[in-house]
Design an enzyme around this catalytic site. Structure first.
Site, short mmCIF file in Angstrom:
data_model
loop_
_atom_site.label_atom_id
_atom_site.label_comp_id
_atom_site.label_asym_id
_atom_site.label_seq_id
_atom_site.Cartn_x
_atom_site.Cartn_y
_atom_site.Cartn_z
N ASP A 146 1.47 2.39 32.37
CA ASP A 146 2.15 3.67 32.17
C ASP A 146 1.50 4.75 33.02
O ASP A 146 0.40 4.57 33.54
CB ASP A 146 2.18 4.07 30.68
CG ASP A 146 0.84 3.94 29.99
OD1 ASP A 146 -0.18 3.72 30.67
OD2 ASP A 146 0.80 4.05 28.76
N ASN B 145 0.92 6.87 16.76
CA ASN B 145 2.29 6.79 16.23
C ASN B 145 2.90 5.40 16.46
O ASN B 145 4.11 5.22 16.36
CB ASN B 145 3.17 7.86 16.89
CG ASN B 145 3.16 7.74 18.41
OD1 ASN B 145 2.55 6.83 18.96
ND2 ASN B 145 3.85 8.65 19.08
N HIS C 83 2.85 3.83 19.36
CA HIS C 83 3.35 3.60 20.71
C HIS C 83 2.55 2.49 21.39
O HIS C 83 1.37 2.31 21.13
CB HIS C 83 3.42 4.88 21.55
CG HIS C 83 2.13 5.46 22.02
ND1 HIS C 83 1.97 6.80 22.28
CD2 HIS C 83 0.93 4.89 22.33
CE1 HIS C 83 0.74 7.02 22.71
NE2 HIS C 83 0.09 5.89 22.75
N GLU D 111 7.35 5.51 23.10
CA GLU D 111 7.20 6.39 21.95
C GLU D 111 8.26 6.06 20.90
O GLU D 111 9.35 5.60 21.24
CB GLU D 111 7.42 7.83 22.42
CG GLU D 111 6.37 8.34 23.40
CD GLU D 111 5.10 8.77 22.70
OE1 GLU D 111 4.36 7.88 22.22
OE2 GLU D 111 4.83 9.96 22.65
C1 F6R Z 1 -2.69 4.01 27.85
C2 F6R Z 1 -1.71 3.56 26.87
C3 F6R Z 1 -1.70 4.11 25.48
C4 F6R Z 1 -3.01 3.87 24.75
C5 F6R Z 1 -2.94 4.38 23.30
C6 F6R Z 1 -4.27 4.24 22.60
O1 F6R Z 1 -2.46 3.36 29.11
O2 F6R Z 1 -0.88 2.79 27.19
O3 F6R Z 1 -0.64 3.50 24.78
O4 F6R Z 1 -3.29 2.50 24.74
O5 F6R Z 1 -2.55 5.72 23.29
O6 F6R Z 1 -5.21 5.05 23.25
P1 F6R Z 1 -6.76 5.03 22.82
O7 F6R Z 1 -7.27 3.68 23.20
O8 F6R Z 1 -7.38 6.12 23.66
O9 F6R Z 1 -6.81 5.27 21.37
#
Ligand code: F6R
Length: 242
Positions: A67, A136, A138, A143
């Site tokens: 992403d 959430n 995702h 999302e």
């Molecule tokens: C980042 C991504 C996000 C994160 C998620 C958890 O490339 O795809 O979906 O994996 O927001 O983030 P952390 O690990 O910082 O809690």
């Protein structure tokens, strides 16, 4: 779903490292889509240490970006590609010809997403998706609500994601509001998925992921329907603050 519950984030990272190393040794030409975010960083460092010790060679791997924030160039410290480059691509010595990515600045982000999805399809899809868990639910920037067949696309971040990302970017106003993400369709079709989620703050969403109803309102709940999923977690995330 397999669930590996480790004592703490460090032992969870080590378990993830061991699994990744096994998968790369088993199939050196592994095609993997990789999350950034904080959770997998220690795992990537440990994997790089194995590589530096000559115990693993990832030079034949193909890496796909998961992403990106739109209109954030690679040189910006917020760039997710820049983060992946520093944390995985460079330390693991992945040749640039084996890296596929979003264009983060583009006049035609929708068209770019269609082309990126075509590239993923043409390569035969992912052998492995390494994912983190958003507060959430995702996956990447899928999302809520995101259906299982949601495609690789442009996404507007939800307020919850903007708030949770604000700590990284020094305030809500600095968080980019539009992103692109590999779709749920390509992620769920991956031959294997590793989800790494640690810390008490992930407890509720991890429970909803694993045992809640399968619903677009919690995109990670679709992992219950995927072919081979390994969740690597720690006691705090698995059991909560008990
Ligand atoms: C980042 C991504 C996000 C994160 C998620 C958890 O490339 O795809 O979906 O994996 O927001 O983030 P952390 O690990 O910082 O809690």
């Amino acid at each position: 779903m397999d669930v590996i519950v480790e004592t703490n984030p460090q032992t969870a990272s080590q378990a993830g490292t061991d699994l990744l190393a096994t998968l790369i040794r088993r199939k050196p030409t592994l095609k993997a889509v990789l999350a950034t975010g904080n959770t997998p960083m220690d795992m990537y460092s440990r994997l790089a240490a194995l590589k530096n010790a000559g115990k693993i060679d990832a030079g034949q791997m193909t890496v796909f970006q998961l992403d990106a924030y739109l209109d954030v160039p690679d040189t910006d410290p917020r760039s997710l590609y820049g983060w992946m480059d520093r944390s995985f691509i460079q330390p693991m010595d992945i040749p640039a010809t084996q890296v596929h990515r979003f264009r983060e600045t583009s006049d035609d982000p929708h068209g770019d997403c269609v082309r990126y999805a075509d590239t993923i399809r043409a390569s035969g899809g992912f052998d492995l998706a390494v994912l983190g868990l958003g507060p959430n639910g995702h996956l990447g920037f899928n999302e809520p609500p995101s259906a299982a067949d949601a495609t690789t696309r442009v996404v507007t971040l939800t307020p919850e994601s903007i708030i949770s990302n604000a700590v990284y970017w020094g305030g809500i106003a600095r968080v980019p509001k539009v992103s692109v993400t590999v779709g749920m369709d390509a992620l769920l079709a991956s031959s294997q998925i590793i989800l790494i989620a640690t810390g008490a703050h992930k407890h509720d969403i991890l429970r909803r992921t694993v045992e809640g109803p399968v619903t677009p309102d919690v995109p990670s709940s679709f992992l219950q329907t995927a072919a081979k999923v390994t969740i690597i977690t720690d006691r705090a995330a698995w059991e909560g603050d008990r």
